[in-house]
Design an enzyme around this catalytic site. Structure first.
Site, mmCIF file in Angstrom:
data_model
loop_
_atom_site.group_PDB
_atom_site.id
_atom_site.type_symbol
_atom_site.label_atom_id
_atom_site.label_comp_id
_atom_site.label_asym_id
_atom_site.label_seq_id
_atom_site.Cartn_x
_atom_site.Cartn_y
_atom_site.Cartn_z
ATOM 1 N N ARG A 43 4.097 -19.834 56.247
ATOM 2 C CA ARG A 43 5.475 -20.345 56.237
ATOM 3 C C ARG A 43 6.455 -19.433 56.978
ATOM 4 N NH1 ARG A 43 6.147 -21.415 50.117
ATOM 5 N NH2 ARG A 43 8.365 -21.473 50.626
ATOM 6 N N GLN A 85 -10.630 -8.374 52.752
ATOM 7 C CA GLN A 85 -11.020 -9.547 51.958
ATOM 8 C C GLN A 85 -11.347 -10.642 52.958
ATOM 9 O OE1 GLN A 85 -7.925 -11.688 49.907
ATOM 10 N NE2 GLN A 85 -9.320 -12.562 48.410
ATOM 11 N N ASP A 113 3.884 -8.853 49.425
ATOM 12 C CA ASP A 113 5.015 -9.707 49.823
ATOM 13 C C ASP A 113 6.098 -9.754 48.744
ATOM 14 O OD1 ASP A 113 3.864 -11.271 47.869
ATOM 15 O OD2 ASP A 113 3.731 -13.090 49.079
ATOM 16 N N GLU A 130 -1.326 -21.338 35.345
ATOM 17 C CA GLU A 130 -0.762 -21.706 36.642
ATOM 18 C C GLU A 130 -0.165 -23.100 36.548
ATOM 19 O OE1 GLU A 130 -0.483 -19.587 39.352
ATOM 20 O OE2 GLU A 130 -1.093 -18.256 37.743
ATOM 21 N N LYS A 162 20.572 8.316 75.679
ATOM 22 C CA LYS A 162 19.145 8.197 75.364
ATOM 23 C C LYS A 162 18.440 9.505 75.694
ATOM 24 C CE LYS A 162 15.946 7.638 77.962
ATOM 25 N NZ LYS A 162 14.954 7.367 79.015
HETATM 26 C C1 UD1 Z 1 0.868 -15.799 41.788
HETATM 27 C C2 UD1 Z 1 0.406 -15.916 40.340
HETATM 28 C C3 UD1 Z 1 1.433 -16.677 39.536
HETATM 29 C C4 UD1 Z 1 2.782 -16.028 39.662
HETATM 30 C C5 UD1 Z 1 3.173 -15.906 41.131
HETATM 31 C C6 UD1 Z 1 4.448 -15.100 41.273
HETATM 32 C C7 UD1 Z 1 -2.011 -16.033 40.547
HETATM 33 C C8 UD1 Z 1 -3.202 -16.909 40.488
HETATM 34 N N1 UD1 Z 1 -0.842 -16.616 40.317
HETATM 35 O O1 UD1 Z 1 0.878 -17.124 42.309
HETATM 36 O O2 UD1 Z 1 1.042 -16.700 38.171
HETATM 37 O O3 UD1 Z 1 3.759 -16.757 38.951
HETATM 38 O O4 UD1 Z 1 2.160 -15.190 41.846
HETATM 39 O O5 UD1 Z 1 4.896 -15.167 42.597
HETATM 40 O O6 UD1 Z 1 -2.135 -14.834 40.770
HETATM 41 N N2 UD1 Z 1 -3.564 -12.794 47.891
HETATM 42 C C9 UD1 Z 1 -4.593 -12.171 48.545
HETATM 43 N N3 UD1 Z 1 -5.822 -12.774 48.559
HETATM 44 C C10 UD1 Z 1 -6.032 -13.966 47.926
HETATM 45 C C11 UD1 Z 1 -4.955 -14.588 47.269
HETATM 46 C C12 UD1 Z 1 -3.731 -13.969 47.262
HETATM 47 O O7 UD1 Z 1 -4.443 -11.091 49.108
HETATM 48 O O8 UD1 Z 1 -7.177 -14.459 47.959
HETATM 49 C C13 UD1 Z 1 -2.253 -12.116 47.866
HETATM 50 C C14 UD1 Z 1 -1.188 -12.888 48.614
HETATM 51 O O9 UD1 Z 1 -1.097 -12.448 49.955
HETATM 52 C C15 UD1 Z 1 0.073 -12.527 47.848
HETATM 53 C C16 UD1 Z 1 -0.423 -12.321 46.434
HETATM 54 O O10 UD1 Z 1 -1.817 -12.075 46.530
HETATM 55 O O11 UD1 Z 1 0.613 -11.294 48.299
HETATM 56 C C17 UD1 Z 1 -0.143 -13.536 45.531
HETATM 57 O O12 UD1 Z 1 -0.828 -14.657 45.996
HETATM 58 P P1 UD1 Z 1 -0.151 -16.086 46.074
HETATM 59 O O13 UD1 Z 1 -1.120 -17.030 46.668
HETATM 60 O O14 UD1 Z 1 1.192 -15.998 46.659
HETATM 61 O O15 UD1 Z 1 -0.025 -16.439 44.517
HETATM 62 P P2 UD1 Z 1 0.985 -17.460 43.876
HETATM 63 O O16 UD1 Z 1 0.431 -18.833 44.022
HETATM 64 O O17 UD1 Z 1 2.356 -17.212 44.344
HETATM 65 MG MG MG Z 2 3.227 -16.240 46.020
#
Ligand code: UD1
Ligand code: MG
Length: 447
Positions: A25, A84, A114, A164, A343
């Protein structure tokens, strides 16, 4: 604003920072976690905060082959990357750092690359319950609008699970206590919990928050640590990036002002994470600081100036409308005026470059005066060359100094000169066409 991290006695802390997302996004070539906030990548804010909270080791989970992300990580002592391959969920991501978990730590904090606004104090508060015997601690906030977040389910005052949104029933969706995503786990129990997390859910992902229900089932205590919703905000698009930038700027401005600098219109001044302002510095409206700027006491930065990797000693005046680029060094009492660019140049004590100049790859001696429109011609199209101007020299307006060239101490350069040869100390150089007068040259015009 000096944080006093809770190091929880002598307990060791491993931070696992999840940073594998591309962040579609953001609509960007750059991975989301590298987008800068206050002049440094979002990920660097997170790594600095967990380190300040006492993490000796930082395990950063990254998309494989991202050298740009790896370079940011390499800037932090004790930090290592773990690729990963497939993104199968947050629990799967933490397990990518298995080797770091196996090496052992008393406490493990999972942070998100993030989510850049979480302070070191909050990370310290998040791990604190572990020292008191909790197996897991979750960071949670009361959401204005909980849609999209995992809900923290509580029964009889005890946390039982995190659900979730996709998996929640009607009643669970009405819960407003939301999971910020970050978590602390007992280092002793972490691997055992993570390995038992399955992916039988609506998203088919391995959910880190499932560690809560597993810990509860094992009879362990799970703590909820509150955090303000604003602090827990993640960045998913550039609108949220700007919100995070605004929050960080507000903190930096406040710190600068409490440190003894006057920001006349603080909301118009943009600082970098590492900007250093001395006492009684005055910053007028619309000044922008790129990274690496150090400003000594009693300097004034006039309106609409832009500074980057520049060092100002004491009592220096800059601007309005000045540009200091990397390597600009201004010594005590130097003056850089309007529409002047500096500079890779040292402007020694009391020297003045007051109007409409370019000074690059140069040294301007103490007390020297460069007249309006003085230009150092430092580039021959292939190489850069130096201009050295001695102490007390005086360069007349609209002169071009063609480098490499030296103007001796106390020498003068006549206005409008193009100086191609060195000027000995104390002498006068004039390098321009002689003025010619043609008397009665202008004929009367017929009407
Ligand atoms: C997650 C939480 C949710 C919470 C929310 C807050 C989980 C399953 N859910 O959801 O309960 O309310 O954050 O914002 O954890 N990432 C990886 N590898 C992966 C998946 C994710 O590195 O395989 C990293 C993403 O880059 C990110 C973070 O983990 O920095 C969170 O992942 P994201 O997919 O944003 O989780 P949410 O659906 O937001
Ligand atoms: Mg998130």
């Amino acid at each position: 604003m000096t944080p006093t991290p809770n190091h929880a006695g002598a307990r060791s802390l491993l931070a696992v920072v999840l940073a594998a997302g591309k962040g579609t996004r953001m609509r960007s070539e750059l991975p989301k976690v590298l987008h800068p906030i206050a002049g440094r990548p979002m990920l660097a804010h997170v790594l600095a905060a967990v380190a300040e909270a006492g993490a000796e080791r930082l395990a950063v989970v990254v998309e494989p082959g991202r050298d740009d992300v790896a370079r940011v990580v390499a800037g932090f002592p004790g930090a290592e990357t773990f690729p990963q391959g497939e993104r199968l969920g947050t629990a799967h991501a933490v397990l990518a750092a298995r080797a770091a978990l196996e090496a052992g730590a008393d406490d493990v904090v999972v942070a998100f690359g993030d989510t850049p606004l979480i302070s070191p104090e909050t990370y310290a508060r998040l791990r604190a319950p572990l020292a008191g015997g909790a197996a897991v601690a979750v960071l949670a906030f009361e959401a204005g609008n909980p849609a999209g977040y995992g809900r923290v389910l509580v029964e009889d005052g005890r946390v039982t699970a995190i659900r979730e949104e996709k998996d929640a029933n009607e009643a669970e969706r009405r819960v407003t206590l939301c999971n910020a995503g970050l978590m602390a786990l007992s280092g002793r129990l972490a691997l055992g919990l993570l390995e038992r997390i399955g992916n039988a859910n609506a998203a088919g992902e391995y959910y880190l928050p499932d560690a809560v229900a597993l810990a509860v089932a094992d009879g362990h205590r799970v703590a909820v640590v509150p955090v303000a919703e604003a602090e827990a905000q993640g960045v998913n698009d550039r609108v949220q990036l700007s919100t995070a930038e605004a929050a960080v700027q507000a903190t930096l401005r406040r710190r600068a002002m409490l440190g003894g600098a006057t920001l006349i219109a603080p909301e118009t001044v943009f600082l970098s994470h590492d900007t250093v302002l001395g006492r009684d510095v005055v910053v007028e409206p619309h000044v922008v600081f790129g990274p690496g700027v150090v400003v000594g006491d009693r300097c004034t930065l006039h309106a609409f100036s832009h500074l980057e990797q520049a060092r100002l000693a004491e009592g220096v005046q800059v601007g309005p409308y000045a540009r200091l680029r990397p390597g600009a060094v201004l010594e005590d009492g130097a003056r850089i005026g309007n529409f002047v660019e500096v500079k890779n140049a040292a402007i020694r004590a009391g020297a003045k470059v007051n109007h409409l100049s370019y000074v690059g790859d140069a040294e301007v001696g103490a007390g020297a005066n460069l007249g309006a429109g003085t230009i150092t011609c430092n580039y021959d199209g292939v190489n850069k060359h130096r201009t050295v101007i001695g102490a007390g020299a005086f360069v007349g307006s609209n002169s071009a100094l063609v480098a490499p060239v030296t103007i001796g101490e106390g020498a003068f350069v006549g206005s409008g000169s193009v100086v191609t040869d060195d000027v000995p100390p104390g002498s006068l150089a004039i390098g321009r066409g002689r003025q010619v007068i043609k008397t009665e040259w202008a004929k009367p015009t017929k009407r």
